[in-house]
Scaffold this motif. Structure first.
Motif, mmCIF file in Angstrom:
data_model
loop_
_atom_site.group_PDB
_atom_site.id
_atom_site.type_symbol
_atom_site.label_atom_id
_atom_site.label_comp_id
_atom_site.label_asym_id
_atom_site.label_seq_id
_atom_site.Cartn_x
_atom_site.Cartn_y
_atom_site.Cartn_z
ATOM 1 N N ASP A 5 0.850 -1.179 0.000
ATOM 2 C CA ASP A 5 0.000 0.000 0.000
ATOM 3 C C ASP A 5 0.892 1.237 0.000
ATOM 4 O OD1 ASP A 5 0.984 0.155 2.584
ATOM 5 O OD2 ASP A 5 -0.892 -0.431 3.543
ATOM 6 N N GLY A 6 0.259 2.371 -0.192
ATOM 7 C CA GLY A 6 1.000 3.621 -0.164
ATOM 8 C C GLY A 6 2.139 3.674 -1.171
ATOM 9 N N ARG A 7 3.313 4.082 -0.697
ATOM 10 C CA ARG A 7 4.473 4.275 -1.573
ATOM 11 C C ARG A 7 4.914 2.969 -2.217
ATOM 12 N NH1 ARG A 7 10.306 7.021 0.126
ATOM 13 N NH2 ARG A 7 11.315 6.693 -1.898
ATOM 14 N N LYS A 8 4.878 1.876 -1.467
ATOM 15 C CA LYS A 8 5.316 0.594 -2.029
ATOM 16 C C LYS A 8 4.411 0.161 -3.178
ATOM 17 C CE LYS A 8 7.633 -1.210 2.086
ATOM 18 N NZ LYS A 8 7.660 -2.299 3.106
ATOM 19 N N LEU A 9 3.110 0.421 -3.048
ATOM 20 C CA LEU A 9 2.188 0.091 -4.127
ATOM 21 C C LEU A 9 2.465 0.968 -5.343
ATOM 22 C CD1 LEU A 9 -0.235 -1.513 -5.137
ATOM 23 C CD2 LEU A 9 -1.728 0.198 -4.073
ATOM 24 N N ARG A 10 2.724 2.261 -5.135
ATOM 25 C CA ARG A 10 3.039 3.156 -6.255
ATOM 26 C C ARG A 10 4.329 2.730 -6.941
ATOM 27 N NH1 ARG A 10 1.242 6.924 -2.416
ATOM 28 N NH2 ARG A 10 3.376 7.511 -1.867
ATOM 29 N N ASP A 11 5.318 2.326 -6.175
ATOM 30 C CA ASP A 11 6.580 1.867 -6.758
ATOM 31 C C ASP A 11 6.376 0.615 -7.602
ATOM 32 O OD1 ASP A 11 7.938 3.940 -5.571
ATOM 33 O OD2 ASP A 11 8.694 2.750 -3.884
#
Length: 336
Positions: free
Chosen positions: A75-81
């Protein structure tokens, strides 16, 4: 490597209807650097599967993994990455921007500097064969050309995975080959793993390494495209290989008739004549035809066979990689 492990997905059908099941325990394994095709009729669940792999939908059950990483836990940044590693072919181009401008749009959003951005756009326009169209607007292009621009835009940020949902849908047949060629070049020249969903089984024959057949949300069959050709009862092979139509009268002229699948230049060109001469039998082509799987020629023939050593000739052919099935007997053997 992309692994899809037993994913299921349903959607609400409204206040009175039962939920619509789009995917049922779907499992796939997409090797890194491969071009994988998911084929099936309209409503089979292909687009839903593509959205789940693209991390645009979360499955109700099951897991999508990238190189072993469980994407459901992101979720969050890890999902965007993770999403940045995915290039999704969106056919909706910006009509007011030029071809080059459309390809450059993702790089602009990432803040890529002008010289580097122009160099990347030039490389991608060369990849899709539209360098001379760089300053034109999408409205000046054919549908096939617009699809190629959409592929270039999806590749702009250098994703490791490229997802194309029905990339040739609505494209004239003479142009669809150029769209598929661009996807193949993305795999071969840029090292991208390419996943294609399509209702057109011939797409798998033309460019795919591996394929899965999806119907009513479930995988009915999957595997290496060439490897499936010799699988008895393979639905995928039956869709991809040339059709065979022969009459009983044609079969009746021979001692027996068999269906044979030959893969590769040597098998298609020489195996049958060599077997006929070696065993002193007649092997006559009475049905079927030739096609190509990528660069590999493949034949499916119905052979009419005459001669005392027919069984030995067919066994010899099979030992050398031909797939021999579906034996039919002519009138001579029926009468005996």
């Amino acid at each position: 490597m992309i692994t899809v492990e037993n994913i299921s997905k349903s959607f609400a059908a409204g206040s009175t209807g039962a939920p619509v099941v789009a995917l049922r325990d779907v499992s796939l394994a997409v090797e890194a650097g491969s071009l994988y095709g998911v084929v099936g009729p309209s409503g089979a669940g292909k687009s839903t599967l593509a959205r789940c792999i693209a991390l645009q939908e979360r499955p109700d059950r099951g897991v999508v993994r990238f190189d072993g990483l469980n994407t459901a836990a992101l979720d969050g940044r890890k999902l965007r990455d993770a999403r940045r590693q995915l290039g999704i072919v969106d056919t909706r181009l910006q009509p007011e921007r030029t071809v080059a401008g459309n390809v450059a749009a993702p790089l602009e959003r990432l803040g890529v500097e002008g010289p580097q951005r122009r160099n990347r756009v030039g490389t991608l326009l060369d990849l899709i064969g539209l360098t001379r169209r760089a300053t034109q607007l999408p409205g000046d292009l054919s549908e096939g050309q617009r699809r190629r621009v959409a592929v270039a835009r999806a590749l702009a940020a250098g994703p490791s995975v490229l997802l194309a949902d029905d990339p040739t849908g609505g494209v004239e047949s003479e142009e669809s080959g150029s769209v598929l060629a661009v996807l193949d070049r993305a795999r071969a020249e840029l090292g991208a793993t390419v996943l294609v969903t399509t209702p057109d089984a011939s797409v798998a024959r033309r460019v795919c390494d591996d394929v899965a057949l999806l119907e009513r949300g479930a995988v009915l069959e999957s595997g290496n495209v060439l490897g499936l050709l010799g699988k008895h009862g393979s639905k995928i092979a039956n869709q991809l290989l040339p059709a065979i139509e022969t009459s009983r009268a044609e079969v009746a002229q021979y001692d027996l008739a068999v269906d044979v699948v030959l893969v590769g230049f040597a098998a298609v060109g020489a195996l049958l004549p060599e077997a006929a001469g070696r065993f002193d039998v007649e092997l006559a082509t009475i049905g079927g035809g030739l096609t190509r799987f990528g660069d590999t020629p493949v034949a499916r023939f119905r052979l009419g066979v005459r001669g005392q050593r027919a069984d030995a000739a067919l066994a010899w052919i099979a030992e050398r990689g031909a797939h021999v099935t579906h034996t039919l007997y002519g009138l001579r053997n029926v009468a005996a």
